[in-house]
Enzyme design. Structure first.
Site, PDB file in Angstrom:
ATOM      1  N   LYS A 112     -14.385  13.653 -32.914  1.00  0.00           N
ATOM      2  CA  LYS A 112     -13.234  13.078 -33.634  1.00  0.00           C
ATOM      3  C   LYS A 112     -13.671  11.911 -34.518  1.00  0.00           C
ATOM      4  CE  LYS A 112     -10.167  14.446 -29.862  1.00  0.00           C
ATOM      5  NZ  LYS A 112      -9.705  14.023 -28.524  1.00  0.00           N
TER       6      LYS A 112
ATOM      7  N   ILE B 224      -0.760  11.158 -33.673  1.00  0.00           N
ATOM      8  CA  ILE B 224      -0.952  10.111 -34.679  1.00  0.00           C
ATOM      9  C   ILE B 224      -1.393  10.788 -35.980  1.00  0.00           C
ATOM     10  CG2 ILE B 224      -2.173   8.000 -35.267  1.00  0.00           C
ATOM     11  CD1 ILE B 224      -2.921   7.723 -32.284  1.00  0.00           C
TER      12      ILE B 224
ATOM     13  N   THR C 133      -2.502  26.880 -25.064  1.00  0.00           N
ATOM     14  CA  THR C 133      -1.655  25.688 -25.032  1.00  0.00           C
ATOM     15  C   THR C 133      -1.201  25.295 -26.430  1.00  0.00           C
ATOM     16  OG1 THR C 133      -2.937  24.957 -23.141  1.00  0.00           O
ATOM     17  CG2 THR C 133      -1.628  23.282 -24.256  1.00  0.00           C
TER      18      THR C 133
HETATM   19  N1  HSE Z   1      -9.719  16.560 -24.111  1.00  0.00           N
HETATM   20  C1  HSE Z   1      -9.115  15.917 -25.233  1.00  0.00           C
HETATM   21  C2  HSE Z   1      -8.766  14.493 -24.838  1.00  0.00           C
HETATM   22  C3  HSE Z   1      -7.904  16.685 -25.669  1.00  0.00           C
HETATM   23  O1  HSE Z   1      -8.794  14.198 -23.643  1.00  0.00           O
HETATM   24  O2  HSE Z   1      -8.479  13.679 -25.699  1.00  0.00           O
HETATM   25  C4  HSE Z   1      -7.349  16.301 -27.002  1.00  0.00           C
HETATM   26  O3  HSE Z   1      -8.273  16.387 -28.036  1.00  0.00           O
END
Ligand code: HSE
Length: 458
Positions: free
Chosen positions: A229, A160, A34
């Site tokens: 993250k 972002i 993707t």
């Molecule tokens: N699985 C992740 C989400 C994809 O739902 O944010 C993007 O990092």
């Protein structure tokens, strides 16, 4: 599906480079799923525009994939203009490649290949949040020692430019906290539960069908992806290496539809937040479902969208909003890193923007405050068999244990007509204080077990 959101066409035909244009930046793509497909699609479509901005062309010269047949069908006529291989070793060592773009996912093979690319003197651009959250210390150290760049805008809240924002736009600021909706799948599920009354499982199935979820959706619903993250955001905000192992992560998988509903009736919206906050000489690093007043800006973020709010001393409160996933959306972030590289690759390492935003003084980590010590208001739900007797006793007991209740409501139990749900919103309190108080009332015969506990605000 996101997979369908890219198509490979060069709508602006590649014009010949002006005579004084520097040599192209030569890219090797590890993976053509993707994100790889989306990156290639944007690079081809906007080739001239990107070259004009970067000052040189950015050309994909090599692609390494597991399945050559599938890759040939994705690439179509473009397959002839690049070197397609099923041997990633060839790519990471190729003299034809200046920068390796890791869009393959996973942390085992990706770690090996990224470290090999660095050792071979290649710059690396990656959208792999798990890889950097879990192995960032090793990877950033290797890159620094070799004098190459590891860039990762595509790893967090893709549309972002939040890494660039923290690292450059807000560079003058002492950042107090960062709080964000950084897992699109969880936000999609919560929105579907609240707005359409969908159950958790049905909402997750939809999120998977739409291509938002990780290959293993447990990463989304258990808070792991958001914790990956968050660790990268916190590193850039506070000058540390990623402290993923220290993030206290709780996802939305145990959240009950009844609590989403009761929260809404009380004027709150439940969001999965990643929160990184200074606390004394340490940090709070946590991911959990959080009640926000319905009017809060982060409560307006629906579906799979992401948003990150930053509190800093000079700029004040700032809010950044955009898609958190998607083929071209991630491609946009990956290419932003490639353009930065195209502009800065010839600089000396110390002249480039530092990988984690701090040129000096990056700390391995700051002490992380345990969940029990983090003070916040709470939403508490207890299911009662005799509410007229039990509710006043519960309030008395909580008060005696130092827990102040600011608001209470009762609702019929969604499944058992014999029960009433007592919902309490507390004043800010530490879990260390609240938990024993709840354990006491849980033992009473008219309290049918302890139902739910959620943080309110951050
Ligand atoms: N699985 C992740 C989400 C994809 O739902 O944010 C993007 O990092």
């Amino acid at each position: 599906m996101y997979q369908d959101h890219f198509s490979l066409s060069a709508s602006s035909p590649a014009s010949a480079a002006p005579p004084n244009m520097p040599a192209p930046l030569r890219v090797g793509l590890l993976g053509l799923g993707t994100v790889g497909g989306g990156t290639l699609a944007v690079l081809l479509r906007n080739a001239d525009l990107i070259a004009a901005r970067a000052g040189r062309r950015i050309e994909v010269r090599m692609v390494a994939v597991r399945n050559l047949e599938r890759a040939r069908s994705v690439l179509g006529a473009h397959a002839a203009s690049l070197h397609l291989t099923d041997d990633a070793q060839v790519l990471v060592h190729s003299p034809e490649v200046d920068v390796v773009v890791d869009v393959m996912g996973g942390t085992t093979l990706a770690r090996t290949l990224v470290l090999q690319a660095i050792a071979a003197g290649k710059h690396v651009v990656t959208a792999n949040k798990a890889l950097l959250a879990e192995h960032g210390s090793e990877i950033f150290a290797a890159a620094q020692a070799r004098g190459v760049v590891v860039a990762y805008e595509g790893a967090v809240a893709v549309s972002i430019p939040i890494i660039k924002t923290l690292r450059e736009g807000l560079t003058a600021n002492r950042i107090e906290w960062v709080a964000g909706i950084i897992n699109g799948t969880s936000n999609f599920i919560l929105s579907a539960m609240r707005e359409r009354g969908l159950g958790f499982a049905a909402a997750l199935t939809e999120a998977q069908a739409l291509g938002y979820a990780e290959a293993d959706p447990a990463f989304d619903v258990q808070g792991t992806d958001a914790a990956h993250k968050l660790s990268l955001l916190a590193a850039n905000a506070f000058g540390t290496l990623p402290q993923y192992a220290e993030v206290q992560a709780e996802g939305i998988e145990d959240l009950q539809a009844a609590d989403v509903d009761f929260a809404a009736r009380l004027g709150y919206c439940v969001k999965l937040l990643g929160i990184a906050k200074r606390r004394g000489q340490g940090l709070e690093l946590r991911v959990h479902p959080t009640l926000l007043p319905a009017g809060h800006l982060l409560a307006q973020v629906h579906g799979s969208m992401n948003a990150v709010m930053v509190q800093s001393d000079a700029a004040g409160t700032t809010l950044f909003y955009g898609a958190g996933a998607g083929a071209e959306q991630t491609g946009s972030a990956v290419i932003a890193d490639l353009v930065d590289l195209a502009r800065s690759a010839s600089l000396l390492p110390h002249q480039r923007v530092p990988a984690l935003g701090f040129a000096r003084g990056v700390q391995a980590g700051l002490p992380v405050v345990g969940a029990d010590e983090v003070e916040s208001a709470f939403y508490v739900r207890l299911d009662l068999s005799r509410p007229e007797l039990a509710a006043p006793r519960v309030l008395q007991q909580l008060a005696a244990d130092g827990v102040r209740v600011e608001r209470m409501a009762q609702y019929p139990h969604p499944a058992d007509p014999e029960l009433q749900c007592l919902v309490l919103l507390t004043a800010p309190v530490r879990l260390r204080t609240l938990r024993p108080a709840l354990q006491t009332v849980e033992g009473w015969p008219e309290v049918m077990g302890f139902a739910s506990l959620l943080r309110l605000g951050f």
